[in-house]
Design a protein around this motif. Sequence first.
Motif, mmCIF file in Angstrom:
data_model
loop_
_atom_site.group_PDB
_atom_site.id
_atom_site.type_symbol
_atom_site.label_atom_id
_atom_site.label_comp_id
_atom_site.label_asym_id
_atom_site.label_seq_id
_atom_site.Cartn_x
_atom_site.Cartn_y
_atom_site.Cartn_z
ATOM 1 N N GLU A 310 0.523 -1.116 0.040
ATOM 2 C CA GLU A 310 -0.562 -0.085 0.386
ATOM 3 C C GLU A 310 0.850 1.387 -0.076
ATOM 4 O O GLU A 310 0.436 2.028 -1.222
ATOM 5 C CB GLU A 310 -1.409 0.107 1.435
ATOM 6 N N ALA A 311 2.025 1.259 0.884
ATOM 7 C CA ALA A 311 2.884 2.749 0.380
ATOM 8 C C ALA A 311 3.369 2.559 -0.181
ATOM 9 O O ALA A 311 3.663 3.789 -1.228
ATOM 10 C CB ALA A 311 3.887 2.052 2.160
ATOM 11 N N ALA A 313 1.961 1.943 -3.049
ATOM 12 C CA ALA A 313 0.800 2.649 -4.526
ATOM 13 C C ALA A 313 0.640 3.861 -3.710
ATOM 14 O O ALA A 313 0.842 5.004 -5.122
ATOM 15 C CB ALA A 313 -0.334 2.024 -4.147
ATOM 16 N N ILE A 314 0.688 4.563 -2.596
ATOM 17 C CA ILE A 314 0.217 5.540 -2.532
ATOM 18 C C ILE A 314 2.108 6.651 -2.722
ATOM 19 O O ILE A 314 1.215 7.205 -3.435
ATOM 20 C CB ILE A 314 0.425 5.967 -0.543
ATOM 21 N N SER A 315 2.834 6.040 -2.438
ATOM 22 C CA SER A 315 3.829 6.795 -2.501
ATOM 23 C C SER A 315 4.262 7.439 -4.217
ATOM 24 O O SER A 315 4.706 7.607 -4.895
ATOM 25 C CB SER A 315 5.501 6.703 -2.014
ATOM 26 N N GLY A 316 4.222 5.470 -4.913
ATOM 27 C CA GLY A 316 4.249 5.588 -6.988
ATOM 28 C C GLY A 316 2.485 6.661 -7.144
ATOM 29 O O GLY A 316 3.385 7.799 -7.947
ATOM 30 N N LEU A 317 1.859 6.737 -6.236
ATOM 31 C CA LEU A 317 0.941 7.814 -7.086
ATOM 32 C C LEU A 317 1.047 9.087 -6.731
ATOM 33 O O LEU A 317 1.122 10.494 -7.388
ATOM 34 C CB LEU A 317 -0.382 7.764 -6.543
ATOM 35 N N PHE A 318 1.705 9.562 -5.383
ATOM 36 C CA PHE A 318 2.289 10.994 -5.121
ATOM 37 C C PHE A 318 2.975 11.421 -5.024
ATOM 38 O O PHE A 318 3.352 12.835 -4.767
ATOM 39 C CB PHE A 318 0.846 10.827 -3.590
ATOM 40 N N GLY A 319 3.970 10.334 -4.942
ATOM 41 C CA GLY A 319 5.492 10.833 -4.942
ATOM 42 C C GLY A 319 6.102 10.364 -3.569
ATOM 43 O O GLY A 319 4.900 10.364 -2.635
ATOM 44 N N PRO A 320 6.656 9.977 -3.261
ATOM 45 C CA PRO A 320 7.055 10.196 -1.545
ATOM 46 C C PRO A 320 7.133 11.052 -0.890
ATOM 47 O O PRO A 320 7.261 12.279 -1.071
ATOM 48 C CB PRO A 320 8.875 10.059 -1.915
ATOM 49 N N ARG A 321 6.382 11.290 0.509
ATOM 50 C CA ARG A 321 6.075 11.817 1.241
ATOM 51 C C ARG A 321 5.201 12.536 0.897
ATOM 52 O O ARG A 321 5.162 13.678 0.925
ATOM 53 C CB ARG A 321 7.302 12.231 2.546
ATOM 54 N N GLY A 322 4.543 12.523 -0.411
ATOM 55 C CA GLY A 322 3.503 13.648 -1.072
ATOM 56 C C GLY A 322 2.799 13.691 -0.250
ATOM 57 O O GLY A 322 1.884 14.624 -0.865
ATOM 58 N N VAL A 323 1.932 13.039 0.525
ATOM 59 C CA VAL A 323 0.463 13.473 0.564
ATOM 60 C C VAL A 323 0.510 13.111 2.211
ATOM 61 O O VAL A 323 1.494 12.125 2.600
ATOM 62 C CB VAL A 323 -0.550 13.021 0.192
ATOM 63 N N PRO A 324 -0.257 14.190 3.157
ATOM 64 C CA PRO A 324 -0.237 13.517 4.289
ATOM 65 C C PRO A 324 -0.908 11.700 4.651
ATOM 66 O O PRO A 324 -2.422 11.552 3.522
ATOM 67 C CB PRO A 324 -0.728 14.277 5.579
ATOM 68 N N VAL A 325 -0.800 10.980 5.454
ATOM 69 C CA VAL A 325 -1.667 9.499 5.189
ATOM 70 C C VAL A 325 -1.952 9.124 6.710
ATOM 71 O O VAL A 325 -0.833 9.364 7.936
ATOM 72 C CB VAL A 325 -0.787 8.314 4.648
ATOM 73 N N PRO A 366 9.065 2.494 8.080
ATOM 74 C CA PRO A 366 10.254 2.345 7.233
ATOM 75 C C PRO A 366 10.329 2.807 6.974
ATOM 76 O O PRO A 366 9.332 3.547 5.632
ATOM 77 C CB PRO A 366 9.763 1.017 6.766
ATOM 78 N N GLU A 367 12.333 3.938 6.461
ATOM 79 C CA GLU A 367 12.236 4.979 5.434
ATOM 80 C C GLU A 367 11.635 4.203 4.063
ATOM 81 O O GLU A 367 11.187 5.455 3.371
ATOM 82 C CB GLU A 367 13.270 5.031 5.671
ATOM 83 N N GLU A 368 12.154 3.262 3.839
ATOM 84 C CA GLU A 368 11.458 2.776 1.963
ATOM 85 C C GLU A 368 10.198 2.977 1.574
ATOM 86 O O GLU A 368 9.546 2.528 0.568
ATOM 87 C CB GLU A 368 12.009 1.508 1.556
ATOM 88 N N TYR A 369 9.059 2.950 3.089
ATOM 89 C CA TYR A 369 8.346 2.883 2.078
ATOM 90 C C TYR A 369 7.607 4.369 1.825
ATOM 91 O O TYR A 369 6.565 4.274 0.838
ATOM 92 C CB TYR A 369 6.970 3.149 4.241
ATOM 93 N N GLY A 370 8.337 5.047 1.824
ATOM 94 C CA GLY A 370 8.043 7.046 1.341
ATOM 95 C C GLY A 370 7.127 7.721 1.995
ATOM 96 O O GLY A 370 5.906 7.799 1.095
#
Length: 407
Positions: A310-311, A313-325, A366-370
């Motif tokens: 899921e991380a 999918a989110i980081s891929g769509l919005f960019g790393p740390r691109g939107v609050p989750v 984890p940092e890699e979740y982005g």
Amino acid sequence: MSARAVVTGMSVVAPNGLGTEEYWKSVLTGRSGIGELTRFDVSRYPARLAGQILDFAAEEHLPSRLLPQTDVSTRYALVAADWALADAGIEPGTLADYDMGVVTSTGQGGFEFTHREFRKLWHQGPQFVSVYESFAWFYAVNTGQISIRHAMRGPSAALVAEQAGGLDAVGHARRTVRRGTPLVLSGGVDSAFDPWGWLSQFATGRVTTADDPDAAYLPFDAAASGHVPGEGGALLVVEDAESARRRGAQQVYGEIVGYASTFDPRPGSGRPPGLRRAAELALAEAGLTPADIDVVFADAAGVPELDRAEAAAISGLFGPRGVPVTAPKALTGRMAAGGGPADLVAALLSIRHGVIPATANSGRVPEEYGIDLVTGEPRAAEVRAALVLARGRWGFNSAVVATAAAG
């Protein structure tokens, strides 16, 4: 032009709050509804924690004639329906009966009711089995009982897609409104806390065996070990915006502007899961881009491999740390079909109040979740649009986009 689908009423029945106000207060203050399951003796089970509703007395809310014919999940659904309709100002005669529909989801059916009747069948004989067993267990029973109780005879449906089903129900309600039905009551409610229901949930391999309520269900955390099952859910009044205006609706919480569902490819195919695609399709239907979304309410499985997917999918769509989750369900457990609608209620309240709830207990992402997981304290923010995600077992994915209602 298709009708706009707005939310004019809503209610939650959850382990950490009965009613929208109490639920929202708990979400913002971090009050958890997770503890040791007390419906039966779980001392010998490897998993003992649950998001259990403790302060609900059905006889205080429903007529006595309904009690013998309803499972606990249907009782929750009936009461949530009463509260949501009252919140929207819908009374007998407000709309014609065929102008109101009901679309609900349950992923577990009437587990407790039907297993009680099975025990009678095996130990006492068929003559002791309740006649209500013919329908009380059924996945469509919540839709039917709500329809009967409130004389809502318009287009109705019952959907089953485990955790994704509640958002599917809301998406179907939006579609029904856009096709011409003025009002649809929609959402999801689940409960399966009898011994069979408990074992069926544990058998998924996704339930944590941790015994500390504050360190058991840790979505996106490095120490995640599975989820805690929960019970309850939410129902929302989805209404044609023009019809709501004409009848003088008490309030409009927001608008459902996009919905999509996808199904994962078969295991071993090498193709990616379908969650990101569901989010992309919902955004496209809403006419929005990722930059327009101010918060994502995550499915938040609490299982490392599923959190990682899921991380991605989110980081891929919005960019790393691109939107609050965020994941308010960390305070309630996963309520199956009820989880997505409860998150949607929280999303609409985030839009209204300009605050993003924190994800309880998780903090070591984890940092890699982005991803930018909101932890610790709620985060003040201007929230104009929210994306709500849900995944059901066996490959179901659903996404709903909610915004502030247009003037």
